[in-house]
Scaffold this motif. Structure first.
Motif, mmCIF file in Angstrom:
data_model
loop_
_atom_site.group_PDB
_atom_site.id
_atom_site.type_symbol
_atom_site.label_atom_id
_atom_site.label_comp_id
_atom_site.label_asym_id
_atom_site.label_seq_id
_atom_site.Cartn_x
_atom_site.Cartn_y
_atom_site.Cartn_z
ATOM 1 N N SER A 243 2.935 -42.715 9.817
ATOM 2 C CA SER A 243 4.133 -42.849 11.139
ATOM 3 C C SER A 243 4.400 -41.570 11.706
ATOM 4 N N THR A 244 4.586 -40.660 10.702
ATOM 5 C CA THR A 244 5.120 -39.214 11.169
ATOM 6 C C THR A 244 4.198 -38.485 11.981
ATOM 7 N N ALA A 245 2.885 -38.657 11.570
ATOM 8 C CA ALA A 245 1.979 -38.059 12.470
ATOM 9 C C ALA A 245 1.681 -38.802 13.880
ATOM 10 N N ASN A 246 2.056 -40.124 13.759
ATOM 11 C CA ASN A 246 2.057 -40.921 15.036
ATOM 12 C C ASN A 246 2.933 -40.699 16.138
ATOM 13 N N ALA A 247 3.937 -40.080 15.709
ATOM 14 C CA ALA A 247 5.168 -39.825 16.514
ATOM 15 C C ALA A 247 4.956 -38.568 17.362
ATOM 16 N N ALA A 248 4.207 -37.434 16.800
ATOM 17 C CA ALA A 248 4.207 -36.145 17.468
ATOM 18 C C ALA A 248 2.911 -35.956 18.203
ATOM 19 N N LEU A 249 3.087 -35.885 19.421
ATOM 20 C CA LEU A 249 1.954 -35.440 20.376
ATOM 21 C C LEU A 249 1.842 -34.058 20.445
ATOM 22 N N PRO A 250 0.622 -33.512 20.370
ATOM 23 C CA PRO A 250 0.416 -31.969 20.323
ATOM 24 C C PRO A 250 0.984 -31.384 21.459
ATOM 25 N N ARG A 251 1.102 -30.034 21.327
ATOM 26 C CA ARG A 251 1.649 -29.297 22.735
ATOM 27 C C ARG A 251 0.237 -28.937 23.480
ATOM 28 N N ALA A 252 0.245 -29.049 24.719
ATOM 29 C CA ALA A 252 -0.723 -28.716 25.752
ATOM 30 C C ALA A 252 -0.563 -27.288 26.140
ATOM 31 N N LYS B 235 -2.426 -37.903 15.280
ATOM 32 C CA LYS B 235 -2.485 -38.391 14.132
ATOM 33 C C LYS B 235 -2.977 -37.581 13.259
ATOM 34 N N ALA B 236 -4.146 -36.926 13.564
ATOM 35 C CA ALA B 236 -4.954 -35.773 12.869
ATOM 36 C C ALA B 236 -4.000 -34.497 12.715
ATOM 37 N N ARG B 237 -2.730 -34.482 12.966
ATOM 38 C CA ARG B 237 -1.749 -33.386 12.755
ATOM 39 C C ARG B 237 -2.405 -32.298 13.500
ATOM 40 N N ILE B 238 -2.663 -32.177 14.630
ATOM 41 C CA ILE B 238 -3.436 -31.183 15.308
ATOM 42 C C ILE B 238 -2.123 -30.836 16.309
ATOM 43 N N SER B 239 -1.866 -29.333 15.983
ATOM 44 C CA SER B 239 -0.474 -28.908 16.689
ATOM 45 C C SER B 239 -0.740 -28.638 18.308
ATOM 46 N N ALA B 240 -1.753 -28.322 18.716
ATOM 47 C CA ALA B 240 -1.873 -27.716 20.265
ATOM 48 C C ALA B 240 -3.059 -28.391 20.504
ATOM 49 N N GLU C 96 -8.264 -37.770 7.314
ATOM 50 C CA GLU C 96 -7.687 -38.906 7.355
ATOM 51 C C GLU C 96 -7.906 -39.705 8.748
ATOM 52 N N ALA C 97 -7.578 -39.052 9.755
ATOM 53 C CA ALA C 97 -7.642 -39.620 11.116
ATOM 54 C C ALA C 97 -9.197 -39.886 11.452
ATOM 55 N N VAL C 98 -10.037 -38.999 11.068
ATOM 56 C CA VAL C 98 -11.611 -39.479 11.185
ATOM 57 C C VAL C 98 -11.795 -40.803 10.585
ATOM 58 N N ARG C 99 -11.370 -40.828 9.043
ATOM 59 C CA ARG C 99 -11.796 -42.009 8.466
ATOM 60 C C ARG C 99 -10.982 -43.267 9.022
ATOM 61 N N HIS C 100 -9.718 -43.137 9.340
ATOM 62 C CA HIS C 100 -9.229 -44.495 10.132
ATOM 63 C C HIS C 100 -10.035 -44.433 11.632
ATOM 64 N N LEU C 101 -10.645 -43.584 12.104
ATOM 65 C CA LEU C 101 -11.110 -43.938 13.387
ATOM 66 C C LEU C 101 -12.491 -44.787 12.893
ATOM 67 N N LEU C 102 -13.190 -44.403 12.082
ATOM 68 C CA LEU C 102 -14.423 -45.006 11.577
ATOM 69 C C LEU C 102 -14.199 -46.295 11.083
ATOM 70 N N PHE D 128 -1.370 -21.820 15.846
ATOM 71 C CA PHE D 128 -1.395 -23.189 15.603
ATOM 72 C C PHE D 128 -2.662 -23.114 15.066
ATOM 73 N N GLU D 129 -2.506 -23.094 13.489
ATOM 74 C CA GLU D 129 -3.804 -23.274 12.602
ATOM 75 C C GLU D 129 -4.622 -23.982 13.104
ATOM 76 N N GLN D 130 -4.254 -25.348 13.198
ATOM 77 C CA GLN D 130 -5.187 -26.566 13.784
ATOM 78 C C GLN D 130 -4.999 -26.901 15.157
ATOM 79 N N PHE D 131 -6.119 -26.760 15.948
ATOM 80 C CA PHE D 131 -5.822 -27.072 17.373
ATOM 81 C C PHE D 131 -7.156 -27.404 17.874
#
Length: 357
Positions: A268-277, A201-206, A253-259, A178-181
């Motif tokens: 919405s694509t990023a919103n729909a997918a929660l990371p694996r745990a 939303k940050a497209r974190i996979s895991a 992008e997610a950090v900027r939206h948080l701020l 998982f490149e980004q976790f």
């Protein structure tokens, strides 16, 4: 009345905070002021910059979210440092919106200058007071400074849910399944749905869930400051200037939206997918210089191993996989004796997502 000198924006600092910091500079006229767009800035220490909305908005400070965003706790993890540097510039010139209190922290500045991970000790193992065990370390004073800055920052924030955040951005030493976790510290509280949704939303996979308290920066802010805290791993270590920052657009992008307070506007694509745990079930600890890590030197993070596989030995100590499948994360035989040489995790996605609060 505030003097014009105080409110003169130091263009060289905010336009390239990284270069300003690495050069050992300090603001010449004043250590606080305002940008043309009304954003107020305060230079607190080397690599530590406080930004806040205009004076009118700041009048309602108790209602504002407080977000600490850090990078460079390991000096050679350059991509997040460059992302954070660009963020500071964009906030100062109005390209990025700021509707919260923001503390920007560049971590191990001396290691950044030397293009190395650390000088004496891993800074991300010296928080929660562990710096007292290595008082001669060149990293110890920085750990103390970062702890104090975080505490002072969050002392000005309310304790309401979701009011305090810490995003600590890193890159991994090696490749990963998982490149980004992300890694979440253990606090004793249920895992936050808000954090998991933001990571999606940050497209974190895991997401790796710790089960014992550590000495990391995010553990400190979660434990001592009550922040929703995470450590982000955003790719591989590369020299400054050799990063393709577009690969980390989701996190940026997610950090900027948080701020900006526009979290729901992330695609919405990023919103729909929660990371694996994945939950930590054990740790491989290097006990002596006789330690052997019995995996390939370039083994990727989250590589799975079957029950019965011998992964490490050190004299009478050995580690053998006990679950049907365990994945190794952060394998590193070169750490000092007494430190972690790898984490073992199992997939707990269904249970974790069901228990989010």
């Amino acid at each position: 009345m505030t003097s014009s000198a105080e409110y003169a924006m130091p263009l060289d600092m905010l336009d390239d905070f990284l270069a300003f910091t690495l050069a050992g500079k300090k603001p010449e006229l004043a250590r606080q002021g305002a940008c043309a767009n009304g954003v107020r800035w305060s230079w607190l220490d080397d690599g530590i910059l406080l930004l806040a909305p205009s004076a009118v908005q700041e009048a309602s400070a108790p209602a504002l979210r407080s977000v600490l965003v850090s990078a460079g706790v390991h000096g050679d993890e350059t991509a997040p440092i460059e992302l954070l540097n660009r963020l500071a510039r964009d906030i100062a010139d109005g390209t990025a919106r700021l509707n919260c209190r923001l503390l920007i922290v560049l971590g191990n500045i001396d290691a950044m200058r030397d293009a190395c991970r650390h000088l004496d000790d891993d800074l991300n193992r010296l928080f929660c007071g562990r710096h007292t065990q290595v008082p001669q370390s060149r990293e110890a004073p920085r750990a103390i400074a970062l702890e104090r800055a975080a505490q002072a920052f969050f002392d000005g924030a309310p304790n309401t849910p979701g009011a305090r955040w810490h995003i600590d951005m890193h890159t991994a030493i090696r490749a990963s399944a998982f490149e980004q976790f992300a890694l979440l510290p253990v606090t004793g509280a249920p895992v936050s749905r808000a954090m998991f949704e933001w990571l999606g939303k940050a497209r974190i996979s895991a997401v790796l869930l710790h089960t014992t308290r550590g000495n990391t920066y995010s553990q400190f802010t979660a434990q001592a400051c009550g922040a929703l805290a995470c450590t982000l791993e955003l790719g591989k270590v590369r020299p400054f200037g050799q990063n393709d920052l577009t690969r980390f657009a989701g996190a940026d992008e997610a950090v900027r939206h948080l701020l900006a307070g526009t979290n729901d506007a992330v695609n919405s694509t990023a919103n729909a997918a929660l990371p694996r745990a994945f939950t930590v079930v054990d740790q491989i600890t290097k006990q002596s210089d006789a330690f052997e890590l019995l995996v390939a030197p370039d083994v990727a993070n989250f590589t799975p191993f079957a029950r019965g596989t011998l992964l490490a030995r050190d004299g009478a100590y050995c580690y053998t996989v006990r679950h049907d499948e365990e994945r190794i994360v952060f394998p590193n035989a070169r750490v000092k004796p007494g430190l972690r040489a790898g984490l073992l995790v199992i997939d707990t996605t269904a249970q974790t997502l069901a228990e989010l609060v």
